[in-house]
Design a protein around this motif. Structure first.
Motif, PDB file in Angstrom:
ATOM      1  N   TRP A  88     -11.810   1.533   4.848  1.00  0.00           N
ATOM      2  CA  TRP A  88     -11.533   2.395   3.537  1.00  0.00           C
ATOM      3  C   TRP A  88     -10.777   3.952   4.017  1.00  0.00           C
ATOM      4  CZ3 TRP A  88     -13.095   7.496   2.034  1.00  0.00           C
ATOM      5  CH2 TRP A  88     -12.335   7.894   0.871  1.00  0.00           C
ATOM      6  N   LEU A  89     -11.592   4.373   5.044  1.00  0.00           N
ATOM      7  CA  LEU A  89     -10.748   5.661   5.614  1.00  0.00           C
ATOM      8  C   LEU A  89      -9.418   5.166   6.297  1.00  0.00           C
ATOM      9  CD1 LEU A  89     -13.805   6.952   7.550  1.00  0.00           C
ATOM     10  CD2 LEU A  89     -12.837   7.999   5.918  1.00  0.00           C
ATOM     11  N   GLY A  90      -9.200   4.069   6.969  1.00  0.00           N
ATOM     12  CA  GLY A  90      -7.782   3.642   7.543  1.00  0.00           C
ATOM     13  C   GLY A  90      -6.943   3.507   6.564  1.00  0.00           C
ATOM     14  N   SER A  91      -7.334   2.844   5.202  1.00  0.00           N
ATOM     15  CA  SER A  91      -6.418   2.673   4.303  1.00  0.00           C
ATOM     16  C   SER A  91      -5.737   3.899   3.465  1.00  0.00           C
ATOM     17  CB  SER A  91      -7.055   1.877   2.969  1.00  0.00           C
ATOM     18  OG  SER A  91      -7.961   2.958   2.473  1.00  0.00           O
ATOM     19  N   GLN A  92      -6.214   5.170   3.998  1.00  0.00           N
ATOM     20  CA  GLN A  92      -5.557   6.468   3.434  1.00  0.00           C
ATOM     21  C   GLN A  92      -4.445   6.695   4.650  1.00  0.00           C
ATOM     22  OE1 GLN A  92      -8.359   9.376   3.128  1.00  0.00           O
ATOM     23  NE2 GLN A  92      -9.975   8.244   2.423  1.00  0.00           N
ATOM     24  N   ILE A  93      -4.401   5.933   5.660  1.00  0.00           N
ATOM     25  CA  ILE A  93      -3.445   6.517   6.653  1.00  0.00           C
ATOM     26  C   ILE A  93      -2.344   5.345   6.906  1.00  0.00           C
ATOM     27  CG2 ILE A  93      -3.342   6.904   9.157  1.00  0.00           C
ATOM     28  CD1 ILE A  93      -6.449   7.553   9.078  1.00  0.00           C
ATOM     29  N   PHE A  94      -2.708   4.379   6.782  1.00  0.00           N
ATOM     30  CA  PHE A  94      -1.692   3.057   6.933  1.00  0.00           C
ATOM     31  C   PHE A  94      -2.080   1.937   6.261  1.00  0.00           C
ATOM     32  CE2 PHE A  94      -4.731   1.492   9.888  1.00  0.00           C
ATOM     33  CZ  PHE A  94      -4.497   0.254  10.271  1.00  0.00           C
ATOM     34  N   THR A  95      -0.819   1.255   5.759  1.00  0.00           N
ATOM     35  CA  THR A  95      -1.184  -0.257   5.279  1.00  0.00           C
ATOM     36  C   THR A  95      -0.261  -1.352   5.984  1.00  0.00           C
ATOM     37  OG1 THR A  95      -1.259  -1.354   3.145  1.00  0.00           O
ATOM     38  CG2 THR A  95       0.502   0.391   3.434  1.00  0.00           C
ATOM     39  N   LEU A  96      -0.779  -2.551   5.902  1.00  0.00           N
ATOM     40  CA  LEU A  96      -0.047  -3.699   6.387  1.00  0.00           C
ATOM     41  C   LEU A  96       0.547  -4.402   5.291  1.00  0.00           C
ATOM     42  CD1 LEU A  96      -2.347  -4.728   9.090  1.00  0.00           C
ATOM     43  CD2 LEU A  96      -0.345  -3.235   9.399  1.00  0.00           C
ATOM     44  N   GLN A  97       1.824  -4.326   5.010  1.00  0.00           N
ATOM     45  CA  GLN A  97       2.415  -5.107   4.132  1.00  0.00           C
ATOM     46  C   GLN A  97       3.333  -6.135   4.764  1.00  0.00           C
ATOM     47  OE1 GLN A  97       4.180  -2.652   0.986  1.00  0.00           O
ATOM     48  NE2 GLN A  97       2.232  -1.506   0.697  1.00  0.00           N
ATOM     49  N   THR A  98       2.947  -6.742   5.963  1.00  0.00           N
ATOM     50  CA  THR A  98       3.715  -7.912   6.555  1.00  0.00           C
ATOM     51  C   THR A  98       3.288  -8.983   5.876  1.00  0.00           C
ATOM     52  OG1 THR A  98       1.670  -7.851   7.967  1.00  0.00           O
ATOM     53  CG2 THR A  98       3.590  -6.474   8.721  1.00  0.00           C
ATOM     54  N   VAL A 116       3.507   2.897   5.910  1.00  0.00           N
ATOM     55  CA  VAL A 116       3.544   1.450   5.494  1.00  0.00           C
ATOM     56  C   VAL A 116       4.455   0.567   6.511  1.00  0.00           C
ATOM     57  CG1 VAL A 116       4.284  -0.033   3.765  1.00  0.00           C
ATOM     58  CG2 VAL A 116       3.419   2.300   3.188  1.00  0.00           C
ATOM     59  N   PHE A 117       3.762  -0.678   6.879  1.00  0.00           N
ATOM     60  CA  PHE A 117       4.448  -1.307   7.784  1.00  0.00           C
ATOM     61  C   PHE A 117       4.532  -2.750   7.093  1.00  0.00           C
ATOM     62  CE2 PHE A 117       1.807   1.196  10.771  1.00  0.00           C
ATOM     63  CZ  PHE A 117       2.676   1.692  11.573  1.00  0.00           C
ATOM     64  N   THR A 118       5.959  -3.095   7.139  1.00  0.00           N
ATOM     65  CA  THR A 118       6.177  -4.326   6.263  1.00  0.00           C
ATOM     66  C   THR A 118       6.816  -5.613   7.369  1.00  0.00           C
ATOM     67  OG1 THR A 118       8.611  -3.365   6.023  1.00  0.00           O
ATOM     68  CG2 THR A 118       6.932  -2.991   4.378  1.00  0.00           C
ATOM     69  N   THR A 119       6.945  -4.860   8.674  1.00  0.00           N
ATOM     70  CA  THR A 119       7.640  -6.183   9.389  1.00  0.00           C
ATOM     71  C   THR A 119       6.650  -6.114  10.790  1.00  0.00           C
ATOM     72  OG1 THR A 119       9.377  -5.057  10.761  1.00  0.00           O
ATOM     73  CG2 THR A 119       9.950  -6.014   8.502  1.00  0.00           C
ATOM     74  N   PHE A 120       6.489  -7.050  11.379  1.00  0.00           N
ATOM     75  CA  PHE A 120       6.083  -7.323  12.864  1.00  0.00           C
ATOM     76  C   PHE A 120       7.019  -6.414  13.737  1.00  0.00           C
ATOM     77  CE2 PHE A 120       4.009 -11.775  12.203  1.00  0.00           C
ATOM     78  CZ  PHE A 120       3.196 -11.352  11.314  1.00  0.00           C
ATOM     79  N   ASP A 121       8.124  -6.307  13.671  1.00  0.00           N
ATOM     80  CA  ASP A 121       8.997  -5.525  14.407  1.00  0.00           C
ATOM     81  C   ASP A 121       8.405  -3.952  14.463  1.00  0.00           C
ATOM     82  OD1 ASP A 121      10.245  -7.669  15.628  1.00  0.00           O
ATOM     83  OD2 ASP A 121      11.973  -7.307  14.381  1.00  0.00           O
ATOM     84  N   GLU A 122       8.374  -3.457  13.292  1.00  0.00           N
ATOM     85  CA  GLU A 122       8.012  -2.154  12.996  1.00  0.00           C
ATOM     86  C   GLU A 122       6.646  -1.806  13.785  1.00  0.00           C
ATOM     87  OE1 GLU A 122       9.729  -1.132   8.388  1.00  0.00           O
ATOM     88  OE2 GLU A 122       7.844  -1.948   8.544  1.00  0.00           O
ATOM     89  N   LEU A 123       5.883  -2.772  13.432  1.00  0.00           N
ATOM     90  CA  LEU A 123       4.114  -2.830  13.876  1.00  0.00           C
ATOM     91  C   LEU A 123       4.543  -2.713  15.462  1.00  0.00           C
ATOM     92  CD1 LEU A 123       1.440  -2.277  12.775  1.00  0.00           C
ATOM     93  CD2 LEU A 123       1.310  -4.908  12.989  1.00  0.00           C
ATOM     94  N   THR A 124       5.329  -3.413  15.989  1.00  0.00           N
ATOM     95  CA  THR A 124       5.218  -3.560  17.352  1.00  0.00           C
ATOM     96  C   THR A 124       5.885  -2.266  17.969  1.00  0.00           C
ATOM     97  OG1 THR A 124       5.469  -6.067  17.410  1.00  0.00           O
ATOM     98  CG2 THR A 124       6.461  -4.930  19.441  1.00  0.00           C
ATOM     99  N   ALA A 125       6.789  -1.689  17.306  1.00  0.00           N
ATOM    100  CA  ALA A 125       7.439  -0.534  17.573  1.00  0.00           C
ATOM    101  C   ALA A 125       6.625   0.647  17.731  1.00  0.00           C
ATOM    102  CB  ALA A 125       8.629  -0.065  16.781  1.00  0.00           C
ATOM    103  N   ALA A 126       5.629   0.576  16.818  1.00  0.00           N
ATOM    104  CA  ALA A 126       4.679   1.592  16.534  1.00  0.00           C
ATOM    105  C   ALA A 126       3.345   1.470  17.795  1.00  0.00           C
ATOM    106  CB  ALA A 126       4.167   1.516  15.275  1.00  0.00           C
ATOM    107  N   ALA A 127       3.224   0.640  18.364  1.00  0.00           N
ATOM    108  CA  ALA A 127       2.143   0.440  19.479  1.00  0.00           C
ATOM    109  C   ALA A 127       2.296   1.894  20.267  1.00  0.00           C
ATOM    110  CB  ALA A 127       2.400  -0.657  20.357  1.00  0.00           C
ATOM    111  N   GLY A 128       1.044   2.345  20.597  1.00  0.00           N
ATOM    112  CA  GLY A 128       0.861   3.457  21.252  1.00  0.00           C
ATOM    113  C   GLY A 128       1.016   4.838  20.496  1.00  0.00           C
ATOM    114  N   THR A 129       1.329   4.749  19.155  1.00  0.00           N
ATOM    115  CA  THR A 129       1.450   5.833  18.525  1.00  0.00           C
ATOM    116  C   THR A 129       0.140   6.489  17.872  1.00  0.00           C
ATOM    117  OG1 THR A 129       2.266   4.851  16.579  1.00  0.00           O
ATOM    118  CG2 THR A 129       4.092   5.509  18.244  1.00  0.00           C
TER     119      THR A 129
END
Length: 150
Positions: free
Chosen positions: A72-82, A3-16
Motif C-alpha cells: 500500500w505504501l509503495g503504491s503511492q510512489i510507483f506503479t507497474l503498468q508493464t 509509472v513504469f510501462t515497459t521493461f526497458d524503463e524499469l531496467t533503466a531505473a535500476a539503482g535509483t
C-alpha cells in the motif's frame, strides 16, 4: 508517482531512488485487526494495560503488520503498468531494527535495487525502508521481489 510501462524503463531505473510515501498513523485498531486476522494476540501488541509496564511503555505493532503495509505504501510512489503478469516472488533481507509504537506515523522510502533478466521475463527487486516519524532507526527494511512476465 512514477509509472513504469515497459521493461526497458524499469531496467533503466535500476539503482535509483523513487522517493517516499505519505505518512500513515498506525493505530491500535489496525494492530488489533491484524492480531485478529493472524491469531497473534501477544500482549505487547494488544494489552494496553500490561504493555504500559512493558519494555516500550505501550503497545507496539507487529513486525509483520509493518511488512504487510509495504504494497500500500509503495503504491503511492510507483506503479507497474508493464504488460503481462506481475507475481510476488518473495522478500529478501527483512529486518525490524526498531519497534513501531502504536500511534506513531510511518512512511516508506523506496528504491529500485535491481532488475535482472530471467528466462520468462524480468525479476524486480525493490528496497523499502519503513521510516518512523521522529526516529533515527526505521521500523522495517526489506527487499521485495516481483516477477514480471510478458
Amino acid at each position: 508517482m512514477r509509472v513504469f510501462t515497459t521493461f526497458d524503463e524499469l531496467t533503466a531505473a535500476a539503482g535509483t531512488d523513487l522517493g517516499t510515501s505519505e505518512w500513515l498513523t498506525v493505530d491500535q485498531r489496525r494492530v488489533n485487526d491484524f492480531a485478529d486476522a493472524t491469531g497473534d494476540h501477544q500482549w505487547i501488541h494488544v494489552d494496553l494495560e500490561r504493555a504500559k509496564d512493558g519494555p516500550f511503555g505501550g503497545t507496539i505493532a507487529h513486525g509483520y503488520l509493518t511488512l504487510s503495509l509495504i504494497p500500500w505504501l509503495g503504491s503511492q510512489i510507483f506503479t507497474l503498468q508493464t504488460p503481462g503478469a506481475k507475481l510476488n516472488y518473495g522478500v529478501n533481507k527483512v529486518r525490524f531494527p526498531n519497534p513501531l509504537k502504536v500511534g506513531k506515523r510511518i512512511r516508506s522510502h523506496v528504491a529500485i535495487a535491481d532488475v535482472i533478466d530471467i528466462p520468462k521475463g524480468k525479476q524486480l527487486t525493490v528496497r523499502h525502508t519503513i521510516e518512523i516519524e521522529g526516529e533515527e532507526k526505521p521500523a522495517c527494511v526489506a527487499e521485495t521481489v516481483v516477477l514480471l512476465l510478458p
